[in-house]
Structures are given as C-alpha cells and as structure tokens.
Design a protein around this motif. Structure first.
Motif, PDB file in Angstrom:
ATOM      1  N   ASN A   1      -4.637   2.723  -1.132  1.00 14.39           N
ATOM      2  CA  ASN A   1      -3.985   3.582  -2.116  1.00 14.39           C
ATOM      3  C   ASN A   1      -3.828   2.940  -3.484  1.00 14.39           C
ATOM      4  OD1 ASN A   1      -3.343   6.059  -0.591  1.00 14.39           O
ATOM      5  ND2 ASN A   1      -2.269   4.595   0.726  1.00 14.39           N
TER       6      ASN A   1
ATOM      7  N   ASN B   1      -9.415   5.382  -4.564  1.00 13.90           N
ATOM      8  CA  ASN B   1      -8.332   5.850  -5.422  1.00 13.90           C
ATOM      9  C   ASN B   1      -8.194   5.063  -6.718  1.00 13.90           C
ATOM     10  OD1 ASN B   1      -7.179   7.978  -3.748  1.00 13.90           O
ATOM     11  ND2 ASN B   1      -6.729   6.324  -2.323  1.00 13.90           N
TER      12      ASN B   1
ATOM     13  N   ASP C   1       0.831  -1.203   0.000  1.00 10.16           N
ATOM     14  CA  ASP C   1       0.000   0.000   0.000  1.00 10.16           C
ATOM     15  C   ASP C   1       0.865   1.253   0.000  1.00 10.16           C
ATOM     16  OD1 ASP C   1      -2.638   1.297   0.123  1.00 10.16           O
ATOM     17  OD2 ASP C   1      -1.884   2.013   2.051  1.00 10.16           O
ATOM     18  N   GLU C   2       1.956   1.210   0.731  1.00  8.99           N
ATOM     19  CA  GLU C   2       2.878   2.346   0.769  1.00  8.99           C
ATOM     20  C   GLU C   2       3.463   2.613  -0.621  1.00  8.99           C
ATOM     21  OE1 GLU C   2       7.170   2.845   2.696  1.00  8.99           O
ATOM     22  OE2 GLU C   2       5.597   2.451   4.184  1.00  8.99           O
TER      23      GLU C   2
ATOM     24  N   CYS D   1       2.007   1.740  -3.455  1.00 14.15           N
ATOM     25  CA  CYS D   1       0.873   2.227  -4.261  1.00 14.15           C
ATOM     26  C   CYS D   1       0.634   3.719  -4.051  1.00 14.15           C
ATOM     27  CB  CYS D   1      -0.403   1.462  -3.902  1.00 14.15           C
ATOM     28  SG  CYS D   1      -0.457  -0.234  -4.497  1.00 14.15           S
ATOM     29  N   ALA D   2       0.850   4.201  -2.833  1.00 11.08           N
ATOM     30  CA  ALA D   2       0.620   5.613  -2.527  1.00 11.08           C
ATOM     31  C   ALA D   2       1.542   6.528  -3.327  1.00 11.08           C
ATOM     32  CB  ALA D   2       0.798   5.861  -1.032  1.00 11.08           C
ATOM     33  N   HIS D   3       2.710   6.008  -3.697  1.00 15.31           N
ATOM     34  CA  HIS D   3       3.708   6.832  -4.383  1.00 15.31           C
ATOM     35  C   HIS D   3       3.696   6.696  -5.902  1.00 15.31           C
ATOM     36  CE1 HIS D   3       5.402   6.788  -0.268  1.00 15.31           C
ATOM     37  NE2 HIS D   3       5.603   8.048  -0.579  1.00 15.31           N
TER      38      HIS D   3
ATOM     39  N   LYS E   1      -4.469   1.931  -7.163  1.00 12.98           N
ATOM     40  CA  LYS E   1      -5.153   2.655  -8.235  1.00 12.98           C
ATOM     41  C   LYS E   1      -5.610   1.725  -9.351  1.00 12.98           C
ATOM     42  CE  LYS E   1      -2.469   6.553  -6.827  1.00 12.98           C
ATOM     43  NZ  LYS E   1      -1.713   5.912  -5.757  1.00 12.98           N
TER      44      LYS E   1
END
Length: 108
Positions: A82, A105, A50-51, A53-55, A84
């Motif tokens: 997060n 998202n 997830d971390e 994916c956030a970036h 997408k």
C-alpha cells in the motif's frame, strides 16, 4: 494533493512506530518519511507500516537506504503493497530488484 516537499519529517530507524505522531504530522500537511538503514529495524513493523500506508496518501513515504554491509533484498518492499511514495537509495548492493515493478499503488 501532491507531496509537500517544504515540510518534511524523517523518522529514522524507529524501534516502534508511533502511529499517533505519524498521523498527527500527516494531518498537518507534512511529508513524513519513515526510513530504515538495516533489516533489524524493520523486520517486525512492516505489516503495521503497510496498514498506515493504506490509510494515507503520497505524503507518507517509506525509505530504505544504507545496508552498508548487506545487500538489500528488494522483495522486502512486497510487504508494504500500500506504499504510495517509496525511496530505495544510497545502497551499495541490492538484489531482487524486479520486485520494484510489482508495487501497484506508487504515486508518480
């Protein structure tokens, strides 16, 4: 930007996430799919995924498939808010499918 369907890399049932490799492929414009066929492969790594994916944008996809002797618990995807680009397919059984509507998202 849009998903690059021409250059696709699949990382199947990783025992650990190689963040450097994933980000290298993404920075080269490739569509990277991290995919899991059984809960034993993803239970511990979804927070890290997830971390990542956030970036990154929609060129990083997460896929859940198979789970042949199990019913896939769609609440699992709530651990990657997060994400997408999400693929949930080739499943014989799934439950808590309403969780799919709670991701905000997703790229359409």
């Amino acid at each position: 930007m849009g998903v690059n369907w021409n250059t696709q890399i699949r990382i199947n049932d990783p025992s650990t996430l190689d963040r450097v490799q994933i980000e290298k492929e993404l920075s080269q414009g490739k569509h990277v799919i991290v995919q899991f066929s059984h809960p034993s492969f993803y239970r511990s790594m979804l927070p890290e995924l997830d971390e990542i994916c956030a970036h990154w944008d929609e060129n990083l996809g997460v896929r859940f498939y198979g789970h042949y002797s199990l019913s896939f618990d769609c609440n699992t995807i709530l651990q990657i808010p997060n994400v997408k680009t999400l693929y949930v397919d080739c499943l014989v059984h799934a439950h808590n499918t309403e969780a799919l509507t709670r991701l905000e998202n997703l790229y359409y």
